[in-house]
Write a protein that holds these residues in place. Sequence first.
Motif, PDB file in Angstrom:
ATOM      1  N   ARG A 691     -16.807   4.669  -7.036  1.00 21.68           N
ATOM      2  CA  ARG A 691     -17.320   6.009  -6.116  1.00 21.68           C
ATOM      3  C   ARG A 691     -18.069   5.457  -4.937  1.00 21.68           C
ATOM      4  N   LEU A 692     -19.083   4.683  -5.209  1.00 21.25           N
ATOM      5  CA  LEU A 692     -19.669   4.120  -3.882  1.00 21.25           C
ATOM      6  C   LEU A 692     -18.822   3.252  -2.923  1.00 21.25           C
ATOM      7  N   ALA A 693     -17.862   2.714  -3.683  1.00 24.54           N
ATOM      8  CA  ALA A 693     -17.187   1.780  -2.678  1.00 24.54           C
ATOM      9  C   ALA A 693     -16.083   2.810  -1.913  1.00 24.54           C
ATOM     10  N   ARG A 694     -15.574   3.713  -2.521  1.00 23.60           N
ATOM     11  CA  ARG A 694     -14.900   4.888  -1.389  1.00 23.60           C
ATOM     12  C   ARG A 694     -15.777   5.509  -0.392  1.00 23.60           C
ATOM     13  N   GLU A 695     -16.958   6.002  -0.990  1.00 23.88           N
ATOM     14  CA  GLU A 695     -17.775   7.075  -0.090  1.00 23.88           C
ATOM     15  C   GLU A 695     -18.834   6.237   0.886  1.00 23.88           C
ATOM     16  N   GLY A 696     -18.886   4.839   0.597  1.00 17.97           N
ATOM     17  CA  GLY A 696     -19.892   3.917   1.324  1.00 17.97           C
ATOM     18  C   GLY A 696     -21.040   4.382   0.986  1.00 17.97           C
ATOM     19  N   GLN A 697     -22.277   3.676   1.436  1.00 20.85           N
ATOM     20  CA  GLN A 697     -23.685   3.762   1.006  1.00 20.85           C
ATOM     21  C   GLN A 697     -24.235   5.082   1.712  1.00 20.85           C
ATOM     22  N   GLN A 698     -25.071   5.796   0.604  1.00 18.31           N
ATOM     23  CA  GLN A 698     -25.802   6.893   0.996  1.00 18.31           C
ATOM     24  C   GLN A 698     -27.273   6.785   0.655  1.00 18.31           C
ATOM     25  N   PRO A 699     -28.052   5.706   0.814  1.00 22.33           N
ATOM     26  CA  PRO A 699     -29.400   5.633   0.247  1.00 22.33           C
ATOM     27  C   PRO A 699     -29.942   6.694   0.708  1.00 22.33           C
ATOM     28  N   SER A 700     -31.092   7.117   0.218  1.00 21.09           N
ATOM     29  CA  SER A 700     -32.207   8.061   0.579  1.00 21.09           C
ATOM     30  C   SER A 700     -33.372   7.630   0.831  1.00 21.09           C
ATOM     31  N   GLN A 701     -33.703   6.335   0.588  1.00 21.01           N
ATOM     32  CA  GLN A 701     -34.909   5.575   0.825  1.00 21.01           C
ATOM     33  C   GLN A 701     -34.577   4.217   1.352  1.00 21.01           C
ATOM     34  N   LEU A 702     -35.505   3.550   2.295  1.00 19.63           N
ATOM     35  CA  LEU A 702     -35.581   2.099   2.568  1.00 19.63           C
ATOM     36  C   LEU A 702     -36.832   1.748   1.923  1.00 19.63           C
ATOM     37  N   PHE A 703     -36.631   0.740   0.890  1.00 19.94           N
ATOM     38  CA  PHE A 703     -37.793   0.047   0.250  1.00 19.94           C
ATOM     39  C   PHE A 703     -37.880  -1.203   0.651  1.00 19.94           C
ATOM     40  N   LEU A 704     -39.263  -1.360   1.470  1.00 20.03           N
ATOM     41  CA  LEU A 704     -39.315  -2.780   1.891  1.00 20.03           C
ATOM     42  C   LEU A 704     -40.749  -3.434   0.897  1.00 20.03           C
ATOM     43  N   THR A 705     -40.177  -4.601   0.529  1.00 21.50           N
ATOM     44  CA  THR A 705     -41.038  -5.102  -0.392  1.00 21.50           C
ATOM     45  C   THR A 705     -41.125  -6.700  -0.091  1.00 21.50           C
TER      46      THR A 705
END
Length: 889
Positions: A691-705
Amino acid sequence: MSACVPTRTSDSPHTERVHPPHSPPRAPHRRFRVAGADVSASIAVFLIALPLSLGIALATGAPLQAGLVAAAVGGLVAGRLGGSPLQVSGPAAGLTVVTADLIHRYGWRTTCAITVLAGLVQLGLGCLRVARSALAVSPAIVHGMLAGIGVTIAVAQMHIVLGGSPQSAVLDNLRSLPAQLADLHPAAVAVSALTLILLLLWPRLPGRTGRLLRRVPAALVAVTGATATAVFAGLTQPRVELPSWSSHALAGLPEGPVLGLVAAVLTVTLVCSVQSLLGAVAVDKLIAARPGLTAQVSRSDLDRELLGQGATNVVSGALGGLPVAGVAVRSAANVQAGAVSRNSTMLHGVLVVVAALLMVPVLELIPLASLAALVMAVGIQMVSLHHIRTVTRHREVPVYAITTLGVVFLGVLEGVTLGIAVAVAVSMHRLARTRITHDEKEGVHHVHVRGQLTFLAVPRLSRALHHVPHGSCVVVELDGSFMDHAAYETLQDWQRTHTAQGGSVELTGRRAATGTDAGTSPGSGSEGVVPASSTVQTVAPVDGTADSPLAGCRCRPWTPWRNHQCDAPPPAAPHGGSAAEDRAGPPTDPSGAEPDGRTGAVLPQVAESAVASGPARSAVASARTEPPGRVEQAEQADTTHTTGPGERTESIGATSVAAATGSGPSGRQLVRGISAFQRNTAPLVRGELARLAREGQQPSQLFLTCADSRLVTSMITSSGPGDLFVVRNVGNLVPPPGKESGDDSVAAAIEYAVDVLKVRSITVCGHSGCGAMQALFDAEPGGVQTPLKRWLRHGLPSLERMADPGRPWARLAGRAAADAVEQLCLTNVVEQLDHLRAYASVSRSLRAGELELHGMYFHVGEAQAYLLSEAGEGRGEVFDHVGVADLSA
C-alpha cells in the motif's frame, strides 16, 4: 496498664476520650480549603462556559436562562457527585440537535420533563453498573454522531449569522440558504465575521506577549470584542434577552404520545451517557499526561460518573435547564489550567450562578449573531479531520459516513441505530471474508487461507483441498487468527486421509505455537492439526548445524530487543553434536533431546505483532513466564515435522546453505537476519508495504536524531513503516541555514519534509552517553581539522549557550543532569530547535500553524523518554518524563 493509655482519676469531672493502644491520635478536623490552582482553573472554565452556554441555548431554541441553569447545575451537582473529578459538565453541543427537536415537537416544559426522566434512567443504569458497556460502542459511530450533529448545528446557525432565522430541519435550512444569502443583514454579518476572526486568530498570537494573552479563552475574547464593537458602533440587531427569573419556566408533566416520549427519553439518555463516559476516559488521558497530577487525582469511576450525570439531569430538568453531559472543551481547559481537585468544577458552577444573578445587564448587550457564530464554529470543529483519518486507517468509513448522514437527515437516534447496524454488518463481513487459493510450485501444492476460517468458508476449503492430487506434498498456509470447530474438523479429517494415501502435509501459520495431533507421533508420517489458537509455524532445517541460516539465532522480529545480537552457532563436534553437548556429556533424555531441552532444531521465528486475539496473546504471555528450557522444549516439540521415518521437512523460502556459508561471520549474521525477516516478518508487512508503495510516503513527523546504534526510532516512538521521516547524523545537529557548502544534506531533508511531505511536526532527539557531545566537550581549538571536527563545529553554539550565564540551563524533571556532558546533550537539543526555526520553510509553517517543534531526550540506560516543555518565565526549559501511563494518551 499499657503505657499508651492515659490513666484517669475517679473524681475527674470530665470524661476523657482515649485512642486505642498503639494507634495514632485522631487527626484534627480540617477546615474546607480550596487550592489556588483550583480557583484559577475555575475562572478559566467559567470564562469559556458562559458564552458557550448562552450560545447552545440559543441554538436549541430554549430560553437563554436554561443554558445558565444547566451550566450551574453541571458544575455544582456533577462536580460534587460525578466519578471524574476534573470533568466539567454542562450544556453540550452534542445535545443541541436532540434538544432542539424535542422543543419543536413537545414544547419547553415537556422537554424539561424528558430531561428529568432521562436522568432517572441514568441513575438506574448507574445502579446496575453497566457504565463500561457504553465504551463498547464503535468509535466510528461516536465520531459519526458528533460529525452529524456538528453539520446540523453549523447549517442552522448559518441563518442567524446571516441575519435570518433557522428552520427546524436540516433539509429546510439547506433549501432556504440561497434565499438567505440573497437577503443579508450587514450588521449581523459584520458582528459574526468579527467573532470568527477573533476566534481563529487569538490562539495564534505570536511571541511572548501572545503567549500571555492566549491564557484568556478565545471564545470570551471573540464574544466580548464583537459585543463591544456592536455597542460602540451603535449597530441595531437582536441581542440576548434574559427574562426575569420569576417568570422562568420549570418542568411540567410530559404531554404527547407515549412511544414518542419513550424514544425521546432513550435518545437523551444515550447521547448524554455516551458523551459523558467517553469524556471521562479522555480526561483520564489528559491527567496521565501530567505526572505530578496522577498521584493526586484518582482515575474516573464510570459507574459513579453515570450516577452523577443522572442526578445532574434530574436537577437541571426540574429547574428548567438544558440536558447536561460532560463537555470536552471545558474539561480540557480545566486540566490544562492546573486544576487539582473537583473544587475547580464546583467553583465554576458558583461563578455561573453569580453571573446569572448579577451580570444580567452586561449579558443582554451580547448580539445573537455573535453567539451564533461561536456555536457555528464549534459545530464545524466537531467534524474532525483527525477522526476521519482514524476511521479511514481502520477501514470504518462506511460506519462513519452512514452514521453522519443518518444523524443529519433522520435524527440522532436513527443515525446511531443505522451506524450500529452497519458496524455489525462490517464486522460480519470481515469475519466471513476468507480467501482460499491453490497453486503448485516445483511439485509442491500450496493451499493459502487468508482470513478467519469459519464454517462459512468450509465449502470453499473442501473444494480447494479436493483439487490436491493424492500422494502429493502439500503446504497449507493458515494466514488468520481464528479457526472454528467446523473448519478444524474438516482440515483434520482431510489431513489424515491425505497422509494415509502416502502424501505429506505441512501446516504453516503466523501464530506463536505449533502442535501435533495427540494420536500421532513424530516419524509416523502424519501430523496433527491444531486450532487457530495454536496454529503451526515452520522453521529452517532442523539439524541444528551451521548449514542452517537460522541455526543459533534467537532473534524474534517485532518483539522487544532483548539479547538481539545474533551470535554464530557453536562449532560442530566431531560426532555431529554441538560443542556444548560434548562438554555437558551425552543426553539423558531417551527421546534424544539435548540437555537444554532442544532436539537440534532452531526456535521458530515468531512475529508477535500478528497476535491480535486472546488465545495467541495468552500463549505468548505464558511462554514469557516459563523457564527458558521449558519454553524451548515446548516450542521445539511443536515445530518438528517429518514426512516419514528419518526424513526431514525442508523449510519453505529459507536462504540457501551456500548463501549462509559463503561469507564470514558478519555475512552469516546478515543472512540470518534477512532470512528471519523474509520468513516471518515479510508476510505480515507485505500488504502494508504494498500500500505504501502504491500511495507513496506520507509521514506525519520528521524525526532528527543521532546516528548512535542504540537509538531505535521505531521502538522508542512505537511507529511503523511510513510514519517517520528519519534523519540521523552524528550528534543530532541542525546546521544553521546559510552555512558553507558540504552540510546541505540536513537542510535538504528539512526542506523536503516540510515543503514536499508536509509533515506536521519535527522532533529533535538527543540521548544519554552521546559520543559526539563528549567529543565536542573535550575538543581543543586548533589541530588537524578532520571531517568529524568540521562537522562538530555546528555544535559550538550549544557550548556557548551552556556557558552563557544569562540563560537558564535546560534540565530534567525531578533531577539535575548527571554531569556536564549530559547537560550539553540537553542544551544541544534546545539549541538545534532554535536552528530549525531559522529555516525559511520551518518558520513559514510555524507562523501558519501547520507545524510543531518538539524536543526529546532519551536516557538509554534507563529506557526513559523525556519531552521538552517550558517551565515558565525565567525558569528555562524542562524535559518532563513520559511514563507508561502516557502511552494511552
